[in-house]
Scaffold this motif. Structure first.
Motif, mmCIF file in Angstrom:
data_model
loop_
_atom_site.group_PDB
_atom_site.id
_atom_site.type_symbol
_atom_site.label_atom_id
_atom_site.label_comp_id
_atom_site.label_asym_id
_atom_site.label_seq_id
_atom_site.Cartn_x
_atom_site.Cartn_y
_atom_site.Cartn_z
ATOM 1 N N GLY A 49 94.910 15.726 67.776
ATOM 2 C CA GLY A 49 93.812 15.106 68.333
ATOM 3 C C GLY A 49 93.637 13.727 67.286
ATOM 4 N N THR A 50 94.169 13.721 65.808
ATOM 5 C CA THR A 50 93.785 12.654 65.211
ATOM 6 C C THR A 50 95.003 12.350 64.598
ATOM 7 O OG1 THR A 50 93.378 13.905 63.281
ATOM 8 C CG2 THR A 50 91.534 13.400 64.917
ATOM 9 N N SER A 51 95.252 11.131 64.135
ATOM 10 C CA SER A 51 96.371 10.762 63.208
ATOM 11 C C SER A 51 96.380 11.553 61.739
ATOM 12 C CB SER A 51 96.431 9.214 62.860
ATOM 13 O OG SER A 51 95.273 9.053 62.277
ATOM 14 N N ALA A 52 97.402 11.341 60.810
ATOM 15 C CA ALA A 52 97.471 11.927 59.644
ATOM 16 C C ALA A 52 96.073 11.886 58.746
ATOM 17 C CB ALA A 52 98.716 11.606 58.835
ATOM 18 N N ARG A 53 95.476 12.910 58.368
ATOM 19 C CA ARG A 53 94.158 12.975 57.499
ATOM 20 C C ARG A 53 94.742 13.611 56.049
ATOM 21 N NH1 ARG A 53 89.064 15.093 60.177
ATOM 22 N NH2 ARG A 53 90.315 16.658 60.600
ATOM 23 N N MET A 54 93.671 13.309 55.184
ATOM 24 C CA MET A 54 93.933 13.756 53.983
ATOM 25 C C MET A 54 92.583 14.432 53.359
ATOM 26 S SD MET A 54 95.324 11.984 50.249
ATOM 27 C CE MET A 54 95.819 12.806 48.981
ATOM 28 N N LYS A 84 89.757 11.800 55.357
ATOM 29 C CA LYS A 84 89.867 10.552 55.621
ATOM 30 C C LYS A 84 91.471 10.191 56.004
ATOM 31 C CE LYS A 84 89.615 5.809 53.442
ATOM 32 N NZ LYS A 84 89.369 5.090 51.991
ATOM 33 N N THR A 85 91.346 9.587 57.201
ATOM 34 C CA THR A 85 92.828 8.991 57.665
ATOM 35 C C THR A 85 93.507 8.201 56.721
ATOM 36 O OG1 THR A 85 94.046 7.926 59.373
ATOM 37 C CG2 THR A 85 91.853 7.074 58.804
ATOM 38 N N ILE A 86 94.831 8.613 56.667
ATOM 39 C CA ILE A 86 95.607 7.951 55.606
ATOM 40 C C ILE A 86 96.153 6.550 55.961
ATOM 41 C CG2 ILE A 86 96.799 10.178 54.825
ATOM 42 C CD1 ILE A 86 99.297 9.099 56.491
ATOM 43 N N ALA A 87 95.901 6.079 57.348
ATOM 44 C CA ALA A 87 96.087 4.792 57.686
ATOM 45 C C ALA A 87 95.422 3.695 56.716
ATOM 46 C CB ALA A 87 95.928 4.393 59.086
ATOM 47 N N GLY A 88 94.387 3.992 56.303
ATOM 48 C CA GLY A 88 93.503 3.051 55.615
ATOM 49 C C GLY A 88 92.742 1.946 56.507
ATOM 50 N N THR A 89 91.685 1.266 55.684
ATOM 51 C CA THR A 89 91.255 0.178 56.536
ATOM 52 C C THR A 89 91.386 -1.227 55.487
ATOM 53 O OG1 THR A 89 88.897 0.887 55.488
ATOM 54 C CG2 THR A 89 89.579 1.638 57.944
ATOM 55 N N PRO A 90 91.398 -2.174 56.112
ATOM 56 C CA PRO A 90 91.496 -3.550 55.125
ATOM 57 C C PRO A 90 90.089 -3.560 54.486
ATOM 58 C CG PRO A 90 92.176 -3.862 57.580
ATOM 59 C CD PRO A 90 91.577 -2.525 57.540
ATOM 60 N N ILE A 91 90.336 -4.235 53.280
ATOM 61 C CA ILE A 91 89.274 -4.504 52.483
ATOM 62 C C ILE A 91 88.530 -5.953 53.235
ATOM 63 C CG2 ILE A 91 88.175 -5.296 50.204
ATOM 64 C CD1 ILE A 91 90.543 -3.489 49.113
ATOM 65 N N ASN A 92 87.306 -5.905 53.668
ATOM 66 C CA ASN A 92 86.811 -7.204 53.894
ATOM 67 C C ASN A 92 86.889 -8.305 52.907
ATOM 68 O OD1 ASN A 92 84.849 -9.259 54.912
ATOM 69 N ND2 ASN A 92 83.451 -7.586 55.691
ATOM 70 N N THR A 212 95.548 6.471 49.942
ATOM 71 C CA THR A 212 94.332 7.041 50.166
ATOM 72 C C THR A 212 93.664 7.768 49.071
ATOM 73 O OG1 THR A 212 95.141 7.282 52.530
ATOM 74 C CG2 THR A 212 93.122 8.600 51.988
ATOM 75 N N ALA A 213 94.389 8.419 48.451
ATOM 76 C CA ALA A 213 93.601 9.290 47.190
ATOM 77 C C ALA A 213 93.347 8.104 46.092
ATOM 78 C CB ALA A 213 94.929 10.002 46.714
ATOM 79 N N ALA A 214 94.097 7.024 45.951
ATOM 80 C CA ALA A 214 93.412 5.933 44.997
ATOM 81 C C ALA A 214 92.343 5.238 45.393
ATOM 82 C CB ALA A 214 94.653 5.131 44.975
ATOM 83 N N GLU A 215 92.410 5.012 46.562
ATOM 84 C CA GLU A 215 91.023 4.214 46.995
ATOM 85 C C GLU A 215 89.838 5.333 47.037
ATOM 86 O OE1 GLU A 215 93.238 1.555 50.683
ATOM 87 O OE2 GLU A 215 92.402 3.666 51.129
ATOM 88 N N TYR A 216 89.991 6.631 47.198
ATOM 89 C CA TYR A 216 88.949 7.417 47.150
ATOM 90 C C TYR A 216 88.370 7.782 45.799
ATOM 91 C CZ TYR A 216 86.824 12.183 46.756
ATOM 92 O OH TYR A 216 85.679 13.095 46.372
ATOM 93 N N LEU A 217 89.393 7.798 44.683
ATOM 94 C CA LEU A 217 88.993 7.749 43.329
ATOM 95 C C LEU A 217 88.424 6.504 42.924
ATOM 96 C CD1 LEU A 217 92.403 9.686 42.066
ATOM 97 C CD2 LEU A 217 90.031 10.594 42.058
ATOM 98 N N ALA A 218 88.796 5.205 43.418
ATOM 99 C CA ALA A 218 88.369 3.937 42.833
ATOM 100 C C ALA A 218 86.808 3.689 43.514
ATOM 101 C CB ALA A 218 89.274 2.951 43.251
ATOM 102 N N PHE A 219 86.872 3.730 44.821
ATOM 103 C CA PHE A 219 85.834 3.274 45.441
ATOM 104 C C PHE A 219 84.414 4.267 45.839
ATOM 105 C CE2 PHE A 219 89.216 0.472 47.208
ATOM 106 C CZ PHE A 219 89.176 -0.443 46.225
ATOM 107 N N ASP A 220 85.135 5.774 45.643
ATOM 108 C CA ASP A 220 83.891 6.744 45.857
ATOM 109 C C ASP A 220 83.392 7.022 44.433
ATOM 110 O OD1 ASP A 220 84.841 6.315 48.610
ATOM 111 O OD2 ASP A 220 84.591 8.403 49.042
ATOM 112 N N HIS A 221 84.265 7.210 43.326
ATOM 113 C CA HIS A 221 84.058 7.514 42.143
ATOM 114 C C HIS A 221 84.123 6.628 40.959
ATOM 115 C CE1 HIS A 221 83.181 11.695 43.566
ATOM 116 N NE2 HIS A 221 84.193 11.647 44.509
ATOM 117 N N GLY A 222 84.485 5.296 41.288
ATOM 118 C CA GLY A 222 84.423 4.289 40.120
ATOM 119 C C GLY A 222 85.773 4.430 39.243
#
Length: 447
Positions: A49-54, A84-92, A212-222
């Motif tokens: 029901g969803t695309s690949a998530r992590m 979180k879906t691995i497709a990612g979202t563009p940075i505004n 996806t792992a990199a974005e989580y570590l960077a933008f969720d945990h600094g």
């Protein structure tokens, strides 16, 4: 499209798959593992029901996964803080912070002439037989430390490495894993391995899991995250193989026409976000087939990324390590990360002057091959010797790292071999301050 599928076998086992094509009657599922033993008469399919998530949490650090995100280190699955879906979202674009903090790699040809900036994407263009993996490992050991002992982060905060291998051999994977252990980086490293004998479709997922792992570590945990992607040529070959299997219309050299967009969806996930302390810096490695920098993979990569580091086969043959050819190399964000308060006030001028003299010396090599050394003027012979010394002493530093002061001091040491009045690309006050004595001594004296 892209929905994950669980294929249930009659014996109770299950295998993963992904929807790669569909019509009003059929859905085509690509199995991510072995397809042997699957009998379509008795096999059931369960759609997620969803695309690949992590699953994401700080437990990722120190872990090792396959190219599809499953643990391969013998430890249990990650207990997620969030999915979180691995497709990612563009940075505004409005929310993007302009990169402005340099990352000292300990390699003079990069730090001095092609400075890497936090949040940048700077690929390494290599060729068969050149030491791209050794250079990447050296950057991993020295990044942000000024060539000395490892610090927690290039910017003084938390530091992590996300390593994604696509289509590499077991020997190459073992080399990097050993480097992580020996450098003390294993505890803050997340590894995703897709080896040469792993499924091709999995190769397309590997960099997306890693980012996806990199974005989580960077933008969720600094964390300041350095992402190493190798080899992007293997990734593009997998993209071509899947496109051919789908009978899509081929583009240049049979690569799919959407390869530029696909690569951009990966590279553009690097950057900094206003109000968040973390960053994602990408260091993709790619192999140029037949040493051809106009090949579609390096060509498109160069359009998307902010420069490139090009390795030279001639320098490698001459025993120069690291064999970085500084003339075709480029860091488009260099000016944002150097200068007073960031590196040093004379950095831009020294880099420009070294470039100019080295380019002239390279041209004089060709002239010397025609007219001989006796046919050159004395000023030309000095520039010719400067080019040799530049490759031998500045670029060819060996495996020992240099801090930024040592890099600039090495540049001034070479510039002092030429008359002061030829230093036309450096401000007069900087020439007066640094030309007559070692730069580090001059800097201390002006402090």
């Amino acid at each position: 499209m892209g929905e994950m599928v669980e294929v249930l076998l009659p014996d109770g086992a299950s295998r993963r798959g992904q929807v790669i094509e569909f019509s009003d009657r059929f859905a085509v599922v690509q199995i991510l593992e072995e397809s042997t033993g699957i009998d379509v008469r008795f096999t059931r399919v369960r759609f997620a029901g969803t695309s690949a998530r992590m699953p994401l949490s700080l437990d990722l650090l120190g872990r090792r996964f396959d190219g599809a995100g499953s643990p391969i280190d013998g430890l249990p699955a990650v207990v997620p803080e969030r999915w979180k879906t691995i497709a990612g979202t563009p940075i505004n674009p409005v929310a993007r912070e302009k990169p402005s903090r340099p990352i000292v790699t300990g390699i003079s040809a990069i730090d001095g002439l092609n400075t890497l900036v936090r949040g940048q994407k700077l690929p390494v263009f290599s060729a068969a037989g050149l030491p791209a993996r050794e250079i990447a490992a050296q950057i991993l050991r020295q990044a942000g430390t000024g060539g000395g002992e490892r610090k927690p982060s290039p910017t003084g905060g938390k530091f992590a490495v996300v390593f994604a291998a696509m289509g590499i051999t077991f020997r190459e994977a073992s080399f990097f894993l050993q480097e992580f252990e020996q450098s003390g980086a294993a505890g803050h490293t997340v590894v995703f391995l897709n080896l040469a004998d792993d499924p091709t479709i999995e190769r397309l997922l590997t960099p997306r899991f890693a980012l996806t792992a990199a974005e989580y570590l960077a933008f969720d945990h600094g964390f300041d995250v350095l992402v190493i992607l190798t080899d992007m040529t293997s990734y593009c070959d997998a993209l071509r193989e899947i496109a051919t299997a789908r009978e899509e219309i081929p583009g240049r050299r049979s690569y799919p026409g959407y390869m530029y967009t696909d690569l951009a969806s990966l590279y553009e996930r690097a950057g900094c976000i206003q109000g968040k302390p973390g960053s994602v810096t990408q260091l993709p490695l790619l192999t140029m087939p037949d040493d051809d920098i106009t090949h579609p993979v390096p060509d498109l990569t160069g359009y998307i990324t902010e420069g490139q580091i090009v390795l030279s086969r001639d320098l490698h043959r001459n025993g120069v390590y690291p064999p970085i050819d500084v003339l075709p190399s480029l860091s488009r964000l260099m000016n944002l990360g150097i200068g007073a308060g960031k590196t040093r006030e004379d950095h831009r001028g020294v880099a420009d002057q070294l470039y100019a003299f080295y380019a002239q010396g390279r041209e004089l090599r060709r002239l010397e091959a025609i007219v001989g050394e006796e046919g050159l003027l004395e000023s030309d012979r000095r520039l010719r010797r400067f080019a040799d010394a530049f490759e031998r002493e500045f670029v060819g530093q060996g495996t020992r790292g240099r801090n930024l002061e040592e890099t600039l001091d090495s540049g001034w040491k070479l510039l002092r071999t030429l008359p002061k009045d030829q230093l036309t690309r450096i401000r007069a006050e900087h020439v007066g301050r640094y030309y007559g004595e070692p730069a580090a001594t001059a800097a201390r004296g002006t402090g």
